[in-house]
Design an enzyme around this catalytic site. Structure first.
Site, PDB file in Angstrom:
ATOM      1  N   GLN A  15      37.082  -2.180  80.708  1.00  0.00           N
ATOM      2  CA  GLN A  15      38.033  -2.408  81.817  1.00  0.00           C
ATOM      3  C   GLN A  15      37.343  -3.259  83.041  1.00  0.00           C
ATOM      4  O   GLN A  15      38.110  -3.411  84.005  1.00  0.00           O
ATOM      5  CB  GLN A  15      38.523  -1.000  82.205  1.00  0.00           C
ATOM      6  CG  GLN A  15      39.390  -0.298  81.498  1.00  0.00           C
ATOM      7  CD  GLN A  15      40.830  -0.817  81.233  1.00  0.00           C
ATOM      8  OE1 GLN A  15      41.316  -1.597  82.135  1.00  0.00           O
ATOM      9  NE2 GLN A  15      41.627  -0.629  80.135  1.00  0.00           N
ATOM     10  N   CYS A  30      46.202   4.125  73.937  1.00  0.00           N
ATOM     11  CA  CYS A  30      45.933   4.484  72.793  1.00  0.00           C
ATOM     12  C   CYS A  30      46.048   5.837  72.770  1.00  0.00           C
ATOM     13  O   CYS A  30      46.164   6.723  71.499  1.00  0.00           O
ATOM     14  CB  CYS A  30      44.199   4.467  72.722  1.00  0.00           C
ATOM     15  SG  CYS A  30      43.860   2.775  73.392  1.00  0.00           S
ATOM     16  N   SER A  44      35.596  -6.495  75.674  1.00  0.00           N
ATOM     17  CA  SER A  44      37.053  -6.605  75.030  1.00  0.00           C
ATOM     18  C   SER A  44      37.728  -7.851  75.657  1.00  0.00           C
ATOM     19  O   SER A  44      37.598  -8.111  76.803  1.00  0.00           O
ATOM     20  CB  SER A  44      37.965  -5.539  75.324  1.00  0.00           C
ATOM     21  OG  SER A  44      39.212  -5.776  75.023  1.00  0.00           O
TER      22      SER A  44
END
Length: 404
Positions: free
Chosen positions: A183, A328, A203
């Site tokens: 993040q 998720c 990511s």
């Protein structure tokens, strides 16, 4: 204005058109489609060069050496490789790992797996603002502690941990420090020369790159060793086998380069939109920010609307693409484990919404969101017997509910 308005950038981001354009150049016969491991012809050499450029772009984002970047399928795999890789390599040194209760499932479930293998894990409680107090971390450290895994920015509440202080403490005790930066990479400055962090999970799809690609930073000095979790052709210096997906890696590299160049301007604009959203809804009675109000990433706002049921609120906000927790775990009706760890009761945790703002959010969209939220809360509370009781001065904590 396109409806529903996308305010779920913490779940995923759209690929930046500049990134998509670069990726497309690596897919067809006319482009750089070769296998980067094919050393015997030009198609392979071109692909290898494209991968090298991307590796450098990612290294530059965090001020690392390009040899410290390992490509993975995303932050989940990076977390698995970092935590299991360290645990399996250093198990003779110790079997104790420290993490926090508010980590992403990719860290928590990896730690649970290691517990089944005989490792011991301490799960730290955050303070009420969502940040792990340093004294709790230090108190949990033991002679046999081999790894501390603490996220940089929390995915649900957006709070930022003091990674410099955590890094100093870990280094002074000779403990490896892994940081999940899914993040934060591309949104918050990270400098591995200044911060004593040993492993960083990155990511692609959280910073306007493609899904299915990520990276793991593995420090060279002092050298961190990992046991591979994926075996095969010995790619990525033996740490992660598998043919490198050139188009995805190029996309991740371009996303990193854009993020580095535009981080300050993006941060200021997104922060202003976040403040505008909060200023537009904070007058609503019984509305609270979850997590630290200052130490937070600019695009994140997690709000509890007391006496409103979370799922009905989500349905009422059908014009807004938001979530009630992490994507998720959003299929679960359980209240957010992150908010529970902050000390919120089930009702408050259930009435919380995560708004996350990003690069393509506009002022017009925020204005519309404020209007929709205000109207929806008023409407739902009008129908709520709990709200009526609260307005009548009844302390709902003292009510004895009948069990059926």
């Amino acid at each position: 204005m396109k409806l529903p308005i996308y305010l779920d950038y913490a779940a995923t981001t759209p690929v930046d058109p500049r990134v998509a354009e670069k990726m497309f150049q690596c897919m067809t016969m006319d482009g750089i489609f070769g296998n980067p491991a094919s050393r015997s012809h030009r198609y392979g050499w071109q692909a290898e060069e494209a991968v090298d450029i991307a590796r450098n772009q990612i290294a530059e984002l965090i001020n690392a050496d390009h040899r410290e970047i390992v490509f993975t399928s995303g932050a989940t795999e990076s977390n698995n490789l970092a935590i299991k890789g360290v645990a399996h390599f250093y198990h003779k040194k110790g079997k104790h790992i420290i993490t926090s209760k508010t980590e992403h499932k990719a860290v928590l479930d990896t730690c649970r797996q290691l517990e089944r293998e005989g490792f011991e894990v301490t799960y730290l409680e955050p303070a009420a603002n969502g940040i792990i107090p340093m004294e709790r971390l230090e108190a949990a450290m033991r002679d046999d502690t081999i790894l501390v895994s603490i996220m940089h920015v929390n995915n649900e509440i957006g709070v930022i941990h003091d990674i410099d202080a955590i890094g100093e403490l870990c280094r002074s005790k000779g403990i490896i420090f892994h940081m999940d930066a899914a993040q934060s990479a591309g949104k918050v400055p990270i400098d591995v020369q200044a911060t004593k962090v040993d492993l960083i999970s990155i990511s692609g799809h959280k910073m306007y790159g493609p899904k299915g690609i990520g990276a793991l930073y593995v420090r060279r000095k002092p050298r961190i060793r990992l046991e591979a979790q994926m075996h095969g052709g010995g790619h990525e210096r033996g740490m992660r086998s598998g043919t490198l997906p050139t188009h995805q890696i190029v996309g991740l590299g371009e996303a990193a380069a854009i993020a580095k160049a535009e981080m300050a301007s993006d941060d200021a604009r997104i922060g202003a939109l976040r403040d505008k959203l909060w200023n537009g809804i904070k007058h609503i009675e019984e509305t609270y920010i979850n997590g630290d109000a200052i130490e937070r990433v600019s695009g994140s706002l997690n709000v509890s609307f007391n006496y409103v049921e979370g799922e009905s609120l989500m349905m009422a906000l059908k014009d807004l693409a938001v979530s009630s927790g992490s994507a998720c775990t959003s299929a679960s009706l359980e209240p957010s484990y992150v908010l529970r760890a902050l000390g919120l009761n089930d009702e408050m945790a259930h009435s919380s919404i995560r708004f996350s703002i990003g690069r393509f959010t506009t002022e017009e969209e925020i204005d519309h969101a404020i209007e929709v939220i205000t109207q929806s809360i008023d409407k739902l509370r009008e129908m709520s017997p709990l709200w009526e009781m609260f307005k009548d001065g009844i302390d709902l904590n003292q009510v004895q509910w009948a069990h059926h």
